[in-house]
Design an enzyme around this catalytic site. Structure first.
Site, PDB file in Angstrom:
ATOM      1  N   CYS A  37       0.817  -1.209   0.000  1.00  7.69           N
ATOM      2  CA  CYS A  37       0.000   0.000   0.000  1.00  7.69           C
ATOM      3  C   CYS A  37       0.856   1.266   0.000  1.00  7.69           C
ATOM      4  O   CYS A  37       1.581   1.536  -0.947  1.00  7.69           O
ATOM      5  CB  CYS A  37      -0.989  -0.058   1.162  1.00  7.69           C
ATOM      6  SG  CYS A  37      -2.442   0.976   0.966  1.00  7.69           S
ATOM      7  N   HIS A  38       0.821   2.062   1.066  1.00  8.63           N
ATOM      8  CA  HIS A  38       1.591   3.305   1.159  1.00  8.63           C
ATOM      9  C   HIS A  38       3.011   3.085   1.694  1.00  8.63           C
ATOM     10  O   HIS A  38       3.808   4.013   1.719  1.00  8.63           O
ATOM     11  CB  HIS A  38       0.866   4.307   2.077  1.00  8.63           C
ATOM     12  CG  HIS A  38      -0.354   4.901   1.464  1.00  8.63           C
ATOM     13  ND1 HIS A  38      -1.558   4.251   1.439  1.00  8.63           N
ATOM     14  CD2 HIS A  38      -0.548   6.096   0.843  1.00  8.63           C
ATOM     15  CE1 HIS A  38      -2.461   5.016   0.840  1.00  8.63           C
ATOM     16  NE2 HIS A  38      -1.869   6.129   0.464  1.00  8.63           N
ATOM     17  N   ALA A  39       3.338   1.870   2.111  1.00  6.77           N
ATOM     18  CA  ALA A  39       4.643   1.596   2.719  1.00  6.77           C
ATOM     19  C   ALA A  39       5.835   1.965   1.833  1.00  6.77           C
ATOM     20  O   ALA A  39       6.869   2.368   2.369  1.00  6.77           O
ATOM     21  CB  ALA A  39       4.735   0.132   3.143  1.00  6.77           C
ATOM     22  N   TRP A  75       6.543   4.561   0.500  1.00  9.64           N
ATOM     23  CA  TRP A  75       6.992   5.916   0.817  1.00  9.64           C
ATOM     24  C   TRP A  75       8.279   5.872   1.635  1.00  9.64           C
ATOM     25  O   TRP A  75       9.169   6.688   1.434  1.00  9.64           O
ATOM     26  CB  TRP A  75       5.928   6.661   1.614  1.00  9.64           C
ATOM     27  CG  TRP A  75       5.101   7.630   0.836  1.00  9.64           C
ATOM     28  CD1 TRP A  75       5.363   8.183  -0.372  1.00  9.64           C
ATOM     29  CD2 TRP A  75       3.855   8.180   1.263  1.00  9.64           C
ATOM     30  NE1 TRP A  75       4.357   9.038  -0.737  1.00  9.64           N
ATOM     31  CE2 TRP A  75       3.412   9.056   0.252  1.00  9.64           C
ATOM     32  CE3 TRP A  75       3.077   8.011   2.402  1.00  9.64           C
ATOM     33  CZ2 TRP A  75       2.221   9.766   0.346  1.00  9.64           C
ATOM     34  CZ3 TRP A  75       1.894   8.712   2.488  1.00  9.64           C
ATOM     35  CH2 TRP A  75       1.476   9.582   1.466  1.00  9.64           C
TER      36      TRP A  75
END
Length: 183
Positions: free
Chosen positions: A106-108, A110
């Protein structure tokens, strides 16, 4: 295998922590929750508070050398907090430096952008990260799970909670393969 799960004190998407954690346990491995502070972390179900989980190790005292692999659960706030913590960024980068496999959902990614380890790699994530990944020198793809072995280690990425089953199956397979190659 001893597998680190890196999460901020607040903001991890609960299902992206608990499902991979359970998959690791079911496979007979040891999951270890690493965070930036001791105590507990607060998980979320999207924007709503969910359960808390005890921290096993604090990132400033942990070493990537103590683990065989790293799992980075998502949640919008989780990697955003982690990428502002120099020790968390260095911890994640250490797995790449040491050739150990990493899985991020997912957003990991980043955090991986901040650690400057996506350059030359192909990965997936939540769609809103695609420009950040491209700007950091990576190639973003819209796939359920992407395994990239362009580098010293394998990187497994996935887009969202709906991809968790495939994500868990794939990273466990990759971790086992890379673990056998190292041993």
């Amino acid at each position: 295998m001893r597998i680190a799960f890196l999460a901020a004190p607040e903001g991890v998407e609960q299902v992206e922590l608990t499902e991979p954690w359970q998959a690791v346990k079911d496979a007979g491995h040891e999951p270890v929750l690493v965070s930036t502070r001791p105590g507990e972390i607060q998980a979320f179900d999207h924007l709503d508070k969910a359960d808390t989980f005890p921290v096993d190790a604090v990132v400033r005292e942990a070493s990537p050398d103590s683990f065989d692999a790293l799992v980075l659960p998502g949640g919008v706030a989780n990697p955003d907090f982690l990428r502002l913590d120099e020790k968390a960024v260095a911890f994640a980068r250490g797995f790449f430096d040491n050739g150990r496999p990493v899985a991020a959902i997912c957003h990991a990614p980043w955090l991986l952008v901040e650690a400057d380890v996506v350059r030359g790699r192909e990965l997936t994530s939540w769609p809103s990260l695609r420009t950040d990944i491209r700007n950091a020198g990576g190639t973003w793809v819209n796939e359920q799970v992407k395994v990239c072995d362009n580098g010293p280690n394998k990187l497994v990425t996935s887009r969202k909670p709906g991809d968790l089953k495939a994500f868990c199956e794939t990273f466990l397979e990759v971790f086992a393969e890379q673990g056998q190659g190292a041993g």
